[in-house]
Design a protein around this motif. Sequence first.
Motif, PDB file in Angstrom:
ATOM      1  N   LEU A  65       0.832  -1.205   0.000  1.00 36.01           N
ATOM      2  CA  LEU A  65       0.000   0.000   0.000  1.00 36.01           C
ATOM      3  C   LEU A  65       0.870   1.261   0.000  1.00 36.01           C
ATOM      4  N   SER A  66       1.969   1.221   0.744  1.00 30.24           N
ATOM      5  CA  SER A  66       2.897   2.356   0.754  1.00 30.24           C
ATOM      6  C   SER A  66       3.520   2.550  -0.618  1.00 30.24           C
ATOM      7  N   PHE A  67       3.852   1.451  -1.278  1.00 29.25           N
ATOM      8  CA  PHE A  67       4.436   1.515  -2.622  1.00 29.25           C
ATOM      9  C   PHE A  67       3.463   2.171  -3.598  1.00 29.25           C
ATOM     10  N   LEU A  68       2.196   1.795  -3.503  1.00 34.57           N
ATOM     11  CA  LEU A  68       1.170   2.381  -4.366  1.00 34.57           C
ATOM     12  C   LEU A  68       1.028   3.874  -4.110  1.00 34.57           C
ATOM     13  N   ALA A  69       0.929   4.254  -2.836  1.00 31.56           N
ATOM     14  CA  ALA A  69       0.781   5.664  -2.490  1.00 31.56           C
ATOM     15  C   ALA A  69       2.016   6.461  -2.914  1.00 31.56           C
ATOM     16  N   LEU A  70       3.200   5.884  -2.732  1.00 31.63           N
ATOM     17  CA  LEU A  70       4.436   6.548  -3.124  1.00 31.63           C
ATOM     18  C   LEU A  70       4.456   6.826  -4.621  1.00 31.63           C
ATOM     19  N   ALA A  71       4.073   5.833  -5.415  1.00 33.14           N
ATOM     20  CA  ALA A  71       4.085   6.007  -6.868  1.00 33.14           C
ATOM     21  C   ALA A  71       3.147   7.123  -7.308  1.00 33.14           C
ATOM     22  N   LEU A  72       1.983   7.210  -6.676  1.00 32.98           N
ATOM     23  CA  LEU A  72       1.022   8.258  -7.025  1.00 32.98           C
ATOM     24  C   LEU A  72       1.561   9.646  -6.674  1.00 32.98           C
ATOM     25  N   VAL A  73       2.197   9.754  -5.502  1.00 31.06           N
ATOM     26  CA  VAL A  73       2.753  11.046  -5.085  1.00 31.06           C
ATOM     27  C   VAL A  73       3.946  11.424  -5.961  1.00 31.06           C
ATOM     28  N   LEU A  74       4.786  10.445  -6.287  1.00 29.73           N
ATOM     29  CA  LEU A  74       5.927  10.723  -7.161  1.00 29.73           C
ATOM     30  C   LEU A  74       5.473  11.124  -8.559  1.00 29.73           C
ATOM     31  N   TYR A  75       4.382  10.531  -9.011  1.00 29.79           N
ATOM     32  CA  TYR A  75       3.854  10.931 -10.320  1.00 29.79           C
ATOM     33  C   TYR A  75       3.451  12.401 -10.293  1.00 29.79           C
ATOM     34  N   LYS A  76       2.792  12.814  -9.225  1.00 31.10           N
ATOM     35  CA  LYS A  76       2.407  14.220  -9.086  1.00 31.10           C
ATOM     36  C   LYS A  76       3.635  15.122  -9.046  1.00 31.10           C
ATOM     37  N   LEU A  77       4.676  14.680  -8.352  1.00 32.74           N
ATOM     38  CA  LEU A  77       5.882  15.484  -8.197  1.00 32.74           C
ATOM     39  C   LEU A  77       6.684  15.578  -9.489  1.00 32.74           C
ATOM     40  N   LEU A  78       6.781  14.461 -10.226  1.00 34.50           N
ATOM     41  CA  LEU A  78       7.734  14.369 -11.330  1.00 34.50           C
ATOM     42  C   LEU A  78       7.114  14.454 -12.719  1.00 34.50           C
ATOM     43  N   LYS A  83       6.088  13.811 -18.586  1.00 33.93           N
ATOM     44  CA  LYS A  83       4.846  13.099 -18.269  1.00 33.93           C
ATOM     45  C   LYS A  83       4.873  11.661 -18.766  1.00 33.93           C
ATOM     46  N   THR A  84       5.531  11.414 -19.896  1.00 34.01           N
ATOM     47  CA  THR A  84       5.582  10.060 -20.450  1.00 34.01           C
ATOM     48  C   THR A  84       6.338   9.124 -19.526  1.00 34.01           C
ATOM     49  N   TYR A  85       7.526   9.542 -19.095  1.00 33.03           N
ATOM     50  CA  TYR A  85       8.324   8.695 -18.208  1.00 33.03           C
ATOM     51  C   TYR A  85       7.657   8.544 -16.840  1.00 33.03           C
ATOM     52  N   ALA A  86       7.009   9.591 -16.378  1.00 37.59           N
ATOM     53  CA  ALA A  86       6.285   9.496 -15.107  1.00 37.59           C
ATOM     54  C   ALA A  86       5.136   8.503 -15.227  1.00 37.59           C
ATOM     55  N   GLY A  87       4.469   8.486 -16.376  1.00 35.33           N
ATOM     56  CA  GLY A  87       3.386   7.534 -16.600  1.00 35.33           C
ATOM     57  C   GLY A  87       3.894   6.107 -16.646  1.00 35.33           C
ATOM     58  N   ILE A  88       5.033   5.896 -17.312  1.00 32.67           N
ATOM     59  CA  ILE A  88       5.635   4.553 -17.356  1.00 32.67           C
ATOM     60  C   ILE A  88       5.994   4.086 -15.960  1.00 32.67           C
ATOM     61  N   MET A  89       6.602   4.988 -15.185  1.00 32.06           N
ATOM     62  CA  MET A  89       6.943   4.667 -13.791  1.00 32.06           C
ATOM     63  C   MET A  89       5.707   4.228 -13.014  1.00 32.06           C
ATOM     64  N   LEU A  90       4.634   4.976 -13.140  1.00 34.46           N
ATOM     65  CA  LEU A  90       3.408   4.672 -12.405  1.00 34.46           C
ATOM     66  C   LEU A  90       2.807   3.350 -12.854  1.00 34.46           C
ATOM     67  N   VAL A  91       2.772   3.091 -14.155  1.00 30.67           N
ATOM     68  CA  VAL A  91       2.193   1.848 -14.677  1.00 30.67           C
ATOM     69  C   VAL A  91       2.960   0.637 -14.167  1.00 30.67           C
ATOM     70  N   LEU A  92       4.287   0.717 -14.155  1.00 30.26           N
ATOM     71  CA  LEU A  92       5.090  -0.409 -13.677  1.00 30.26           C
ATOM     72  C   LEU A  92       4.780  -0.731 -12.220  1.00 30.26           C
ATOM     73  N   VAL A  93       4.586   0.300 -11.404  1.00 29.64           N
ATOM     74  CA  VAL A  93       4.215   0.067 -10.007  1.00 29.64           C
ATOM     75  C   VAL A  93       2.809  -0.518  -9.916  1.00 29.64           C
ATOM     76  N   LEU A  94       1.873   0.037 -10.695  1.00 25.65           N
ATOM     77  CA  LEU A  94       0.486  -0.438 -10.652  1.00 25.65           C
ATOM     78  C   LEU A  94       0.374  -1.894 -11.082  1.00 25.65           C
ATOM     79  N   VAL A  95       1.214  -2.331 -12.003  1.00 22.36           N
ATOM     80  CA  VAL A  95       1.206  -3.736 -12.425  1.00 22.36           C
ATOM     81  C   VAL A  95       1.700  -4.638 -11.299  1.00 22.36           C
ATOM     82  N   SER A  96       2.689  -4.159 -10.543  1.00 23.36           N
ATOM     83  CA  SER A  96       3.284  -5.005  -9.503  1.00 23.36           C
ATOM     84  C   SER A  96       2.375  -5.207  -8.299  1.00 23.36           C
TER      85      SER A  96
END
Length: 235
Positions: A65-78, A83-96
């Motif tokens: 749950l912390s990993f999920l929340a972290l990815a969402l906050v990092l997406y907002k920050l970065l 935006k493309t690389y931030a989206g890829i980062m978020l998708v990889l976390v969401l898949v895991s």
Amino acid sequence: MSTHNQTARLAGFLYLLLIVSGIFSLMVVPSKLMAWDSAAQTFDNITNSLLLFKLGIVGGIFTFLSFLALALVLYKLLSPVNKTYAGIMLVLVLVSIPISFVNMLHKFSVLTLLGRPEYLSNLDTIQLQNEMMLHLEYYYNGIQLSEIFWGLWLLPFGYLVYKSGFLPKLLGTFLMVGCFGYLIDFLGEFLYPFYSKTAFSDFVSIPGTIGEFGICLWLLIMGTTKINWPKKSNS
């Protein structure tokens, strides 16, 4: 305190929660309970420390749950960086995340085996121990699979840190190198039975460890204070 700085501090706090809960559930608890060369010893350890085993499950759930929340906050920050690389980062976390939660069911299966009288009475001790170890093996196989995504997300994350202009480029480099460390660890464990006993297995994880601990502390302590926020970046 600026909104960007608050977001960075929140990301650092979530990263710290992720690291602490991950160390507890993936390292501390197994070190106390698991004896891979002895099903009987592992069975006794878990039955005698059932609360610790359950706390390990809670810690694992909290980690994901912390990993999920972290990815969402990092997406907002970065995402303003790219935006493309931030989206890829978020998708990889969401898949895991669903992989990790489904994998956790094997630990619940161990609790079922130990807590249901019908299993305890219908299975002899050796059968029960072997069934328990099988579920634990399945669980750690799932952890190995999750490690692929725990590594892959570091590549776009590290790139964003490197290109951000408000986070240290060195930490971004360590994060990107850490991605390949996770992948090498997976392939080594999967292809070479004695990989974990080699010195290389300890060395290959160092860059990722430095990068993740470093960016966690930087975000938590430094945030983005005294660093210019980039107005626009297309790189």
